[in-house]
Motif scaffolding. Sequence first.
Motif, PDB file in Angstrom:
ATOM      1  N   MET A   1       0.842  -1.195   0.000  1.00 41.12           N
ATOM      2  CA  MET A   1       0.000   0.000   0.000  1.00 41.12           C
ATOM      3  C   MET A   1       0.877   1.244   0.000  1.00 41.12           C
ATOM      4  O   MET A   1       1.869   1.323   0.730  1.00 41.12           O
ATOM      5  N   LEU A   2       0.523   2.210  -0.812  1.00 35.38           N
ATOM      6  CA  LEU A   2       1.259   3.465  -0.891  1.00 35.38           C
ATOM      7  C   LEU A   2       0.649   4.496   0.051  1.00 35.38           C
ATOM      8  O   LEU A   2      -0.564   4.676   0.096  1.00 35.38           O
ATOM      9  N   THR A   3       1.522   5.170   0.802  1.00 33.81           N
ATOM     10  CA  THR A   3       1.082   6.247   1.685  1.00 33.81           C
ATOM     11  C   THR A   3       1.924   7.476   1.405  1.00 33.81           C
ATOM     12  O   THR A   3       3.157   7.399   1.344  1.00 33.81           O
ATOM     13  N   LEU A   4       1.261   8.599   1.244  1.00 30.95           N
ATOM     14  CA  LEU A   4       1.931   9.858   0.943  1.00 30.95           C
ATOM     15  C   LEU A   4       1.856  10.754   2.182  1.00 30.95           C
ATOM     16  O   LEU A   4       0.778  11.165   2.601  1.00 30.95           O
ATOM     17  N   HIS A   5       3.019  11.004   2.787  1.00 32.23           N
ATOM     18  CA  HIS A   5       3.106  11.886   3.951  1.00 32.23           C
ATOM     19  C   HIS A   5       3.572  13.255   3.471  1.00 32.23           C
ATOM     20  O   HIS A   5       4.608  13.363   2.797  1.00 32.23           O
ATOM     21  N   THR A   6       2.845  14.293   3.827  1.00 35.68           N
ATOM     22  CA  THR A   6       3.202  15.630   3.368  1.00 35.68           C
ATOM     23  C   THR A   6       3.110  16.632   4.511  1.00 35.68           C
ATOM     24  O   THR A   6       2.321  16.465   5.442  1.00 35.68           O
ATOM     25  N   ALA A   7       3.948  17.669   4.432  1.00 35.08           N
ATOM     26  CA  ALA A   7       3.966  18.717   5.454  1.00 35.08           C
ATOM     27  C   ALA A   7       4.315  20.042   4.793  1.00 35.08           C
ATOM     28  O   ALA A   7       4.678  20.092   3.610  1.00 35.08           O
ATOM     29  N   GLY A   8       4.232  21.111   5.570  1.00 40.27           N
ATOM     30  CA  GLY A   8       4.503  22.442   5.026  1.00 40.27           C
ATOM     31  C   GLY A   8       5.903  22.587   4.473  1.00 40.27           C
ATOM     32  O   GLY A   8       6.130  23.295   3.489  1.00 40.27           O
ATOM     33  N   HIS A   9       6.868  21.924   5.120  1.00 42.50           N
ATOM     34  CA  HIS A   9       8.246  21.905   4.633  1.00 42.50           C
ATOM     35  C   HIS A   9       8.799  20.495   4.792  1.00 42.50           C
ATOM     36  O   HIS A   9       8.464  19.791   5.748  1.00 42.50           O
TER      37      HIS A   9
END
Length: 216
Positions: A1-9
């Motif tokens: 399973m693919l998980t995309l973790h994202t944040a402001g920087h």
Amino acid sequence: MLTLHTAGHLVAGAGSEPVPDGAVLVEGDRIARVGPYGDLAASHPHARVRRWPGVLTPGLLVRGADGLLERTYYPDDPYETAELGTGPITGEAALAALGMTEARWGHSARRGTQKLLARGVTALTGRFTIPAVRTAVVRSGLVVLAPAGPADGAGASLDPFAGREEAGQAFHGVLEPGAPARFAVFAVTDPGALLAEGATTCVATVIGGRLLHRRR
């Protein structure tokens, strides 16, 4: 399973330029891709997305964690804090007065490893001699590395940023394709605030692709 973790920087490693709205794509226990969120989301539209506030960095390293887990006692909240207080207990006399047993050390170490995970720590060094403590460390998911030398981790702190001149000095590894998925996210406005605000701003810690800490 693919998980995309994202944040402001996103800061991929020590000395790396921050990527605004950066993201890490995780597949299993590895990093598949790193880059701007828009690009990764467009190329992997079915990936599960986790959005975090602040700055996403490599996980942090604590050296000399045996001092934090085998020579420091963490009172059990709420059962012991009324008598012992909430802070960690150190010193031979104070620990002797507690009548420490191996089982009690193991319980304390579990609380200690949770404190480390809650500060974005993904790896540590230490010479663990108490079997119950070794078991607690292994079960925590933290990566155990060999000490660098006899003085490794002198004056170790629960906050890996403490005493550092640059935040990158506390990073363990680099966020790049193929690398183990070990990273943390801190609720600070920009990477420059990491040292000033410290590791207690951590909102998420991922090891082996698994979310092992999430601030509630």
